[in-house]
Design an enzyme around this catalytic site. Structure first.
Site, short mmCIF file in Angstrom:
data_model
loop_
_atom_site.label_atom_id
_atom_site.label_comp_id
_atom_site.label_asym_id
_atom_site.label_seq_id
_atom_site.Cartn_x
_atom_site.Cartn_y
_atom_site.Cartn_z
N GLU A 1 60.66 47.91 32.04
CA GLU A 1 62.05 48.92 32.41
C GLU A 1 62.65 48.31 33.96
O GLU A 1 63.79 47.79 33.75
CB GLU A 1 61.70 49.96 32.28
CG GLU A 1 61.87 50.68 30.87
CD GLU A 1 62.33 50.74 29.63
OE1 GLU A 1 63.77 50.04 29.90
OE2 GLU A 1 61.98 50.39 28.69
N GLU B 1 69.33 46.06 26.36
CA GLU B 1 68.06 46.02 24.94
C GLU B 1 67.83 44.84 24.20
O GLU B 1 67.24 44.06 24.03
CB GLU B 1 68.97 47.03 23.58
CG GLU B 1 69.68 48.40 23.89
CD GLU B 1 68.12 48.93 24.61
OE1 GLU B 1 67.30 48.53 24.64
OE2 GLU B 1 68.30 50.10 25.86
N GLY C 1 69.74 55.93 25.31
CA GLY C 1 70.83 55.10 25.48
C GLY C 1 70.79 54.25 24.48
O GLY C 1 71.60 54.62 22.94
N1 TRP Z 1 62.91 51.50 25.61
C1 TRP Z 1 64.16 51.99 26.46
C2 TRP Z 1 65.05 51.40 27.07
O1 TRP Z 1 66.02 50.54 26.43
C3 TRP Z 1 64.02 53.72 26.35
C4 TRP Z 1 64.12 54.57 25.42
C5 TRP Z 1 65.09 54.62 24.36
C6 TRP Z 1 63.27 55.87 24.59
N2 TRP Z 1 64.58 56.00 23.19
C7 TRP Z 1 63.38 56.61 24.10
C8 TRP Z 1 62.59 56.13 25.69
C9 TRP Z 1 62.98 57.56 23.36
C10 TRP Z 1 61.12 57.24 25.40
C11 TRP Z 1 61.74 57.65 24.25
O2 TRP Z 1 65.11 52.01 28.07
ZN ZN Z 2 65.60 49.88 28.88
#
Ligand code: TRP
Ligand code: ZN
Length: 877
Positions: free
Chosen positions: A324, A302, A265
């Protein structure tokens, strides 16, 4: 295969990075990376050699304290570089090269858009930084990054990285440079850079600490006009986090970048969030009302990571839900405070029941904090995110919002700048309130969905009502004997006229309030309510106070009372959902009681349609039958076609029975459904829901759908009308599909919806339809959004075609998985998750799906991501 990593084996890092400086010579084909870091050894682990992570990086040279090492002085491994014998503290320098345009996996540095016009960007979570540079790539090693970007100005006019700008200028031969310095240390997974042709819009925010923050949203020229809504959402998110949680932004600049090429996302890189365009771009002609709300939620998500994730980060990837789960909870509260709390809650719970419950009862089940993994990419799951958020919500319900806020304040201040664990989180919430929350750790370490049984007994003689609650959690892989968990049950009692009764528990002097939160913290708990005049109707788990399966089977007439009178909007919806499930079960099992359950449902919905006080979006949800995966979820030897047919005939019967009030309701909304106000969006949702049911009831209503399609002035109307027409399987709606396509050909995010509508058309020949769309000029096997639109939707939201009994649907998806795995393993692994339910299917389909899983497993080469999912789905643990 990669080795299994266990939580119990955690050791603090033997070496840390005191500082890290990176210099990039950016280019699409070959990017040069020079890295200089000062590393220091943990004196308690003085015998451990320095090991730098690095994968797929071409190493040109490595030096220690200014002296270049000879070939024999270091050792290259497939995923790292070891310098034997180094002790204490040292400055390490590496020179290397990477190849962004060859990077199809979208992990590390890669190109978005074609090699001629596109821009460069990074994705480093979870273990992507090791594809960019040699370093110590683990979340508990934090460092201040100094990043210098150099590139041809004509090709890469915009250069961005997180951190504060520390100078920029021209170089010789048309190149330019820019330098960025971190004000605070961060983990490597939060590193980011962006470079290329991008346009921006700019705005500003003044924090409650009086800091001026420049806000910039960047996108390729063709979509920059669609960023305004995201900017408004960002400002709202910054304000909300200050007011609701006392969290301010710490630096003077915040960037957001949109890309069409992203596996997930969005990503919370400090100071430089990167977004999948589908969660950023929005105007009424190019995004639905749901998209508008999703942009708000994800922009919030985010941004909120700035505190819950970045400033307070995870010690290791087992703690992923620490950031998360907490951030999803914060995102939910943000949308609930700004929009409709009930709608957001209904959507979240529907999603939990559909995806998380089935994950939790199948071969991929894992605790919110897993205790082992092979491939961390496969643990960005609905369990870690959504069940994780439910745990945080339970804690907030248990403590109350003030105490919860106190606890979070302590968590953020105690651990600012640190990498911590779930235990630290519970300790902070507990310490701030003088409570011991350690029993809650079990929610994080135990998989499976608890079942809560409720039995009520009214005693006329002493006018008491005894409610007995008990819990049981089925075994999951590796956890044969789950234990009892603390389960907060929010409840109210209603009389038969729908009035909430004052609650007085045995032992209390006076009744107080109409709602209680009781904690079921043993296998069984009994509650005795006094002074209850007549047999009450209990309403349990109000607001869905715990992520459990409630086994409670009240008479339909009681559900009808709750559907008409519950003051908790969510439980009001739950009552109709329960009636729907009951009517569905009768339909599926061709039960004689079928008419009784159906009539109770139809009566309730008729009453709801007549209730002018009911919020239109809640009503729209009441009129939406749970989807097939949710309805079939508890069944063994599942026949998805039978579930589909039973659901479809229930919907048809219901639509027929409600035709008149649906038509009236739809007509009534004509004057209130225009525009983008929250109430207009709610009315539009209801009106389009009515239209869809009307089209199911009688094909004559398609005329209305056609005119809505023609005259639409927003994508919500155009798309929902198109869906009515395409999903009416006796009309192929060719004309409308072509019209939609020519109108939106240039807009990738809207074309995704055009693919999705067709992929979800509930007819057996959609298999061939999807297979042809895979060759469409606007489809791309290298683009995750296109793959989700066409294939994930087909596999997860089209049971009729996916589960076709000749196995053609399974073959189509397995072929796609194998093909995608060659370029984007993360996306292939995710899609392969659609096969995890194979053991629950009836024998014929079970065998067909099993064969496809084995076929995927035997392909060579196979990525670590895909191999991990497939072997777990097969039950090879
Ligand atoms: N940390 C991201 C979130 O807001 C998730 C995420 C984005 C992610 N790109 C990624 C996780 C690529 C693994 C690989 O939830
Ligand atoms: Zn996140």
């Amino acid at each position: 295969m990669k080795p299994v990593i266990h939580l119990r084996d955690y050791r603090p890092p033997p070496w840390r990075m005191e500082s890290i400086e990176l210099v990039f010579d950016l280019d699409a084909e070959i990017t040069g990376v020079q890295t200089r870091m000062v590393v220091a050894q943990d004196p308690d682990q003085a015998d451990i050699d320095l090991r730098l992570d690095g994968v797929g990086i071409e190493l040109l040279s490595v030096s220690v304290d200014g002296r270049q090492l000879g070939k024999g002085e270091y050792r290259l491994e497939p995923d790292g570089l070891v310098i034997p014998g180094l002790r204490g503290r040292a400055a390490i320098e590496t020179q290397s090269r990477i190849h962004p345009s060859r990077n199809k996996a979208m992990l590390g540095l890669y190109m978005s858009g074609g090699i001629e016009q596109g821009f460069l960007l990074t994705q480093c979570e979870a273990e992507g930084f090791r594809h960019v540079s040699w370093s110590i790539d683990r979340p508990d090693v934090l460092a201040r990054y100094t990043v210098t970007l150099r590139a041809l100005r004509s090709r890469f006019p915009v250069l961005l990285a997180g951190g504060d700008v520390d100078g920029a200028g021209e170089l010789d031969d048309g190149r330019h440079w820019a330098r960025f310095v971190d004000p605070q240390p961060r983990s490597s997974y939060l590193f980011a850079l962006v470079a290329g042709h991008l346009e921006c819009i700019e705005d500003a925010h003044v924090t409650s600490e009086d800091r001026q923050v420049r806000l910039l949203i960047w996108a390729p020229a063709h979509s920059i006009g669609l960023c305004r809504h995201a900017m408004d959402c960002l400002k709202a998110a910054m304000r909300w986090d200050e007011q609701r949680f006392g969290r301010c932004y710490q630096s003077g600049i915040f960037h957001v970048v949109a890309t069409d090429d992203f596996t997930m996302g969005a990503m919370e890189n400090t100071g430089l969030n990167i977004f999948n365009s589908k969660y950023l771009l929005a105007d009424p002609d190019h995004a639905t009302d749901d998209d508008f709300r999703r942009v708000l939620a994800i922009i919030g998500h985010e941004y909120f990571h700035n505190w819950s994730g970045n400033r307070v980060t995870c010690r290791d990837w087992f703690q992923l839900s620490l950031k998360e789960g907490l951030t999803v909870f914060r995102e939910q509260e943000f949308e609930s405070d700004l929009g409709s709390r009930t709608l957001r809650r209904i959507e979240d719970v529907r999603a939990l029941w559909r995806s998380q419950f089935s994950e939790d009862s199948g071969p991929l089940a894992h605790p919110v904090r897993p205790d082992h993994y092979r491939e961390i990419n496969n643990f960005y799951t609905t369990t870690v995110y959504d069940k994780g958020a439910e745990i945080v919500r339970m804690l907030s319900t248990l403590l109350g919002s003030e105490a919860f806020r106190r606890g979070l304040d302590l968590y953020f201040s105690r651990h600012d700048g640190a990498a911590v664990t779930v235990e630290d989180f519970l300790a902070a919430l507990g310490d701030a309130n003088g409570r011991d929350l350690r029993p809650w750790l079990a929610w994080y370490s135990q998989a499976g969905t608890p079942q809560v049984t409720a039995v009520g007994k009214y005693c006329q003689r002493d006018r008491s009502f005894e409610l007995t609650l008990s819990q049981f959690t089925p075994a999951t892989p590796g956890q044969p004997q789950p234990k009892a968990l603390p389960i907060p049950v929010s409840l109210a009692l209603f009389d038969h006229s729908g009035a909430a009764l004052p609650l007085k528990l045995d032992g209390e002097g006076m009744p107080s309030g109409g709602e209680r939160v009781v904690v079921l913290d043993a296998a069984q708990v009994s509650l005795k309510f006094l002074d209850i005049e007549c047999e009450p109707i209990p309403s349990l788990l109000r607001g869905y106070s715990a992520p459990v399966r409630l086994l409670h089977d009240p008479p339909s007439r009681d559900l009808a009372v709750l559907a008409a009178s519950e003051t908790d909007g969510f439980n009001r919806w739950v009552a109709t959902d329960a009636l729907i499930r009951r009517a569905f079960a009768c339909q599926l099992d061709a039960d004689a009681a079928s008419t009784e359950a159906f009539e109770a449902l139809a009566d309730s919905l008729r009453a709801a349609l007549a209730d002018t006080g009911l919020d239109p979006s809640t009503l729209a949800e009441m009129l939406t039958i749970a989807d097939e995966s949710s309805l079939g979820e508890m069944r063994e030897s599942l026949d998805p076609e039978a579930v589909f047919l039973a659901r479809a005939s229930l919907e048809r019967r219901l639509a027929n029975a409600l035709q008149q009030p649906l038509r009236e309701c739809e007509a009534r909304l004509a004057s209130t459904r225009e525009g983008m106000s929250a109430s207009a969006q709610a009315c539009r949702r209801l009106s389009n829901r009515c239209l869809s049911l009307l089209c199911v009831a009688d094909s004559s209503h398609r005329a209305l759908a056609r005119s809505r399609f023609r005259n639409a002035n927003c994508l919500s109307d155009r798309l929902s009308a198109l869906t009515c027409l395409v999903h009416a399987i006796d009309s192929d709606a060719r004309t409308e599909l072509e019209e939609f396509e020519s109108r939106y050909r240039e807009v990738a995010t809207v074309m995704d919806k055009w693919f999705a509508v067709q992929a979800t058309r509930p007819a057996p020949d959609t298999v061939e339809w999807v297979s042809n769309l895979g060759r469409h000029a606007d489809f791309s096997w290298d683009n995750p959004n296109k793959i989700h639109a066409l294939l994930s939707n087909f596999a997860l939201r089209n049971p009729r075609a996916f589960h076709r009994v000749d196995g053609a649907g399974y073959r189509l998806v397995a072929d796609a998985v194998i093909r995608i795995d060659l370029s984007i393993p993360q996306v292939a692994a995710r899609l392969a998750g659609a096969f995890a339910l194979w053991r629950r299917l009836e024998p014929v389909r079970r065998e067909l799906m099993h064969v496809e899983l084995l076929r995927i497993q035997s392909t060579v080469p196979i990525s670590a991501d895909l191999a991990d999912i497939v072997s777990r789905a097969l039950g090879e643990a």
